[in-house]
Design an enzyme around this catalytic site. Structure first.
Site, mmCIF file in Angstrom:
data_model
loop_
_atom_site.group_PDB
_atom_site.id
_atom_site.type_symbol
_atom_site.label_atom_id
_atom_site.label_comp_id
_atom_site.label_asym_id
_atom_site.label_seq_id
_atom_site.Cartn_x
_atom_site.Cartn_y
_atom_site.Cartn_z
ATOM 1 N N HIS A 450 0.839 -1.205 0.000
ATOM 2 C CA HIS A 450 0.000 0.000 0.000
ATOM 3 C C HIS A 450 0.872 1.252 0.000
ATOM 4 C CE1 HIS A 450 -3.536 2.398 1.737
ATOM 5 N NE2 HIS A 450 -2.496 3.190 1.982
ATOM 6 N N GLU A 451 1.857 1.308 0.894
ATOM 7 C CA GLU A 451 2.665 2.520 1.035
ATOM 8 C C GLU A 451 3.674 2.671 -0.102
ATOM 9 O OE1 GLU A 451 1.799 4.686 3.063
ATOM 10 O OE2 GLU A 451 0.623 3.606 4.543
ATOM 11 N N GLU A 508 -6.548 6.568 -1.232
ATOM 12 C CA GLU A 508 -6.448 5.413 -0.341
ATOM 13 C C GLU A 508 -7.007 4.164 -1.020
ATOM 14 O OE1 GLU A 508 -4.766 5.240 2.348
ATOM 15 O OE2 GLU A 508 -4.320 7.378 2.359
#
Length: 737
Positions: A450-451, A508
């Protein structure tokens, strides 16, 4: 008694951050560096009270005075004498801990107001019967008069954070509308001013026309400094028939404290990059310059692999109803070397893994700027809440040209997301043991992807101030339309300013989707030491956790305004919708009745169809998200994202009805107790506290030993100075000159 969704339950989970081992490995100089950065972060974190609600600074001041005069055990004796029950006093402790943990009276995760879970008249008796009130009756009584009613009020406009009639915010005066926010953003873009460190106040001039004050956060107010890039911007402007006055000095006394400790930290910096970084942060907070903060962030990006990692400033825009203004946060953490090694291997494979993402190469950055990616044990995280991972800085121009850093907060993951089997909701019994066993490892994989490859991927098509494009207009084709690129970002436009209210959640969602998509790749699983059946279990639990989170996300949807209050949970609900739409029984949500006879539900995921059905559906969706983001196609992006975000009672899922079930079964988010550092001579000591509401309160009571009362006076003074912006929204003075 209040609606359960607006209280924190007495049995709320409380956990302590464990960083003793990491802190113990620091040298005396590193400890001093970490100590002063932590002090800067804690002072700056108080700004969040002023960014949350008009009453939050007064509530904080009142509670802090009570517990400075008497610790939780001593105040309990007073409470019982005043007629409170044990449960009522525990409710008061939990409320106070919640104020400290969220830096205000609205939940950082969900933006919902929470109120004391005891009768108002009993809390009033406790407040006025306390030692603090006996010693300073006018001060304590005055604070209660200011905030007592507002602590308990659940008027519709006060239940959630929001703009205008949809909620409460102190980023804007109460009379600001969404149209005002859009106008102000256009003005800021026209002057190449960032909204990150601003607030907007609307007034009426002598002719009855609207006028606006754009106030920058800074130590300096009216003082001018000839060599500052900000001085020429501090003036009055005419823009689209309205007057805009750019001023500065917001949060000035608090930022003075921040800068004092950043100056002290410079003496213990490990290298020149850290010194330059801190100098630019000091310049930013002194002058109100986001450009200076960007320069500091460049030095921070270049400072690879520091033992003590930190970042500070106006960072995340989740809680601005318009999605452009940054909440203050600061963190200080120590590298966890063993876990960081896995992330380093992920970084080494990043360029190859980026090629696996489902969009053409032209939609990816021209060059992957290899970032730092470390696992950190948090020593200090000041702000409204603590995330599990971070990808920063958020400035689009830096991310595209200079790169970014990724951090996974290991000791936060260890405690904040631990789950007890008996509290697991909405899963089949046969899934629960597997979920508990593999949730931790699957979350590490998801956070890493994700990051690094979620937030770290993708290119924005930009035309700069000279008219030059960063892509070839003749050859780059939109894979969704088969045509040439027809939209892009103009000079001064950013992702946040262009996509505004949906920007945070949309991004997100894109990052979460990348994590789900790439966790299927064998190389990723190998990096995290997973293979065979265990690797497949981790993939299954990662996808299962996402669809369950999508259902849990319904807690953060407000039917009255058809709006979402939490970016991450909206994102997960959207992914649930995408996977449900894939069909073929991949995901189902089944209403049931619990053993207690009340409504319940189960989410089911067919693990055998994740690759054959789930992956292609996610691939199509992810490509559309990226293409619309790259091209800055706001209209199509909104239509796509808001379409999937819609919550209705349409069959077969009946999400509005399911929302009631989710609210019935919801579990409160844990409160996190953080340590303090203090100087004893030239040595820095670590002070730790119990994992309880009382322990969290003690940590704050000891956080500002030198100047606690002064800080409370500063906070209430700043709040009073601006109170007229929320007390009478129809009559507001023109901006100060």
């Amino acid at each position: 008694m209040a609606d359960p969704q607006y209280i924190l339950p007495n049995d709320i989970g409380v956990a302590s951050l464990d960083c003793r081992e990491a802190f113990g490995l620091l040298s005396p100089t590193e400890r001093l560096y970490a100590h002063h950065l932590s002090r800067a972060a804690w002072y700056g974190g108080l700004v969040v009270l002023l960014q949350t609600s008009p009453e939050a600074p007064h509530i904080y001041a009142l509670l802090s005075r009570l517990f400075r005069a008497q610790d939780p055990e001593q105040l309990k004796e007073c409470a019982l004498k005043e007629g409170l029950t044990e449960d009522e006093y525990q409710a008061f402790l939990v409320y106070t801990a919640g104020i400290y943990a969220n830096m205000g009276n609205y939940k950082s995760f969900g933006d919902t107001k929470f109120v004391p879970n005891l009768p108002k008249e009993k809390l009033e008796r406790l407040v006025l019967g306390s030692r603090a009130a006996q010693e300073h009756p006018e001060e304590v009584g005055g604070l209660w008069q200011v905030c007592g009613d507002l602590m308990f009020s659940l008027e519709p406009q006060q239940r959630h954070l929001g703009l205008g009639n949809e909620g409460t915010t102190t980023y804007f005066s109460e009379n600001c509308t969404l149209e005002d926010a859009k106008l102000a953003q256009s003005f800021l873009d026209s002057q190449n001013l960032s909204a990150y460190n601003t607030r907007l106040f609307k007034g009426v001039d002598a002719d009855g026309k609207p006028c606006f004050e754009v106030r920058l956060a800074s130590i300096l107010r009216e003082e001018t400094t000839p060599d500052s890039d900000m001085t020429p911007k501090l003036k009055s402007y005419e823009f689209e028939g309205c007057q805009f006055q750019v001023t500065r000095g917001d949060y000035s006394p608090l930022l003075q404290k921040v800068v004092q400790h950043l100056e002290k930290a410079k003496a213990y910096a490990a290298n020149g990059l850290q010194e330059h970084m801190l100098s630019q942060y000091i310049e930013s907070f002194t002058q109100g310059s986001i450009d200076a903060h960007k320069k500091g962030s460049r030095y921070w990006i270049q400072d690879k692999g520091p033992i003590v990692e930190s970042y500070i400033g106006f960072i995340e825009s989740y809680r601005d109803p318009f999605g452009s203004r940054g909440e203050f946060e600061g963190f200080v953490a120590v590298v966890n070397k063993s876990m960081s090694a896995k992330f380093e291997r992920l970084v080494e494979s990043a360029e190859q893994l980026l090629k696996e993402l489902p969009w053409p190469p032209a939609f990816e950055k021209d060059k992957f700027l290899t970032p730092d990616f470390t696992s950190l044990d948090v020593l200090t995280f000041a702000g409204s809440g603590i995330p599990a991972g971070i990808n920063i800085p958020n400035y689009d121009d830096l991310r595209q040209k200079d790169g970014f850093k990724n951090v996974s907060l290991g000791n936060v993951l260890a405690v904040a997301y631990a789950t007890q089997r008996e509290k697991l909701t909405f899963l089949e019994e046969e899934d629960k043991d597997l979920y508990i066993r593999w949730k931790g490892p699957s979350f590490e994989v998801q956070v890493g992807l994700h990051e690094l490859l979620g937030h770290g991927s993708g290119k924005l098509f930009v035309q700069d101030e000279k008219g030059a494009f960063n892509f070839d207009q003749n050859t780059v084709i939109n894979p969704e339309t088969g045509e040439q690129i027809r939209s892009w970002y103009r000079s001064g436009e950013t992702w946040d300013s262009k996509f505004s209210t949906i920007a945070s959640s949309y991004e997100e969602c894109r990052a979460e989707s990348v994590g789900l998509y790439l966790c299927l790749h064998p190389r990723v699983l190998e990096i995290f030491g997973l293979d065979g059946p265990e690797a497949e279990d981790v993939v299954y639990v990662n996808w299962l956790n996402m669809v369950r989170a999508g259902l849990l996300g319904l807690e953060f949807y407000t039917p009255e305004t058809s709006s979402w209050r939490q970016a991450h949970m909206q994102a997960r609900f959207v992914i649930l919708r995408v996977l449900l739409e894939a069909g073929e029984g991949l995901v189902t949500v089944v209403p049931t009745t619990g053993s207690d006879g009340r409504p319940d539900a189960r989410v089911r995921l067919d693990r055998h169809k994740i690759r054959s059905v789930g992956k292609p559906a996610l691939e199509r969706f992810l490509r559309r998200l990226q293409v619309l983001k790259s091209t800055g196609d706001v209209a199509a992006g909104r239509a796509l994202y808001q379409g999937y975000s819609a919550v209705t009672d349409a069959a077969p899922e009946n999400f509005l009805a399911l929302r009631e079930t989710v609210l019935l079964r919801k579990e409160a988010r844990k409160l996190i107790v953080q340590p303090n550092t203090c100087l004893e001579g030239s040595q820095v000591q670590l002070l730790e506290y119990d994992a309880s509401a009382a322990g969290l309160i003690r940590s704050f009571s000891e956080r500002f030993p030198e100047d606690g009362p002064l800080l409370e006076d500063v906070l209430t003074g700043l709040a009073k100075a601006d109170a007229h912006f929320w007390r009478n929204p129809t009559v507001v003075a023109a901006p100060r000159a």
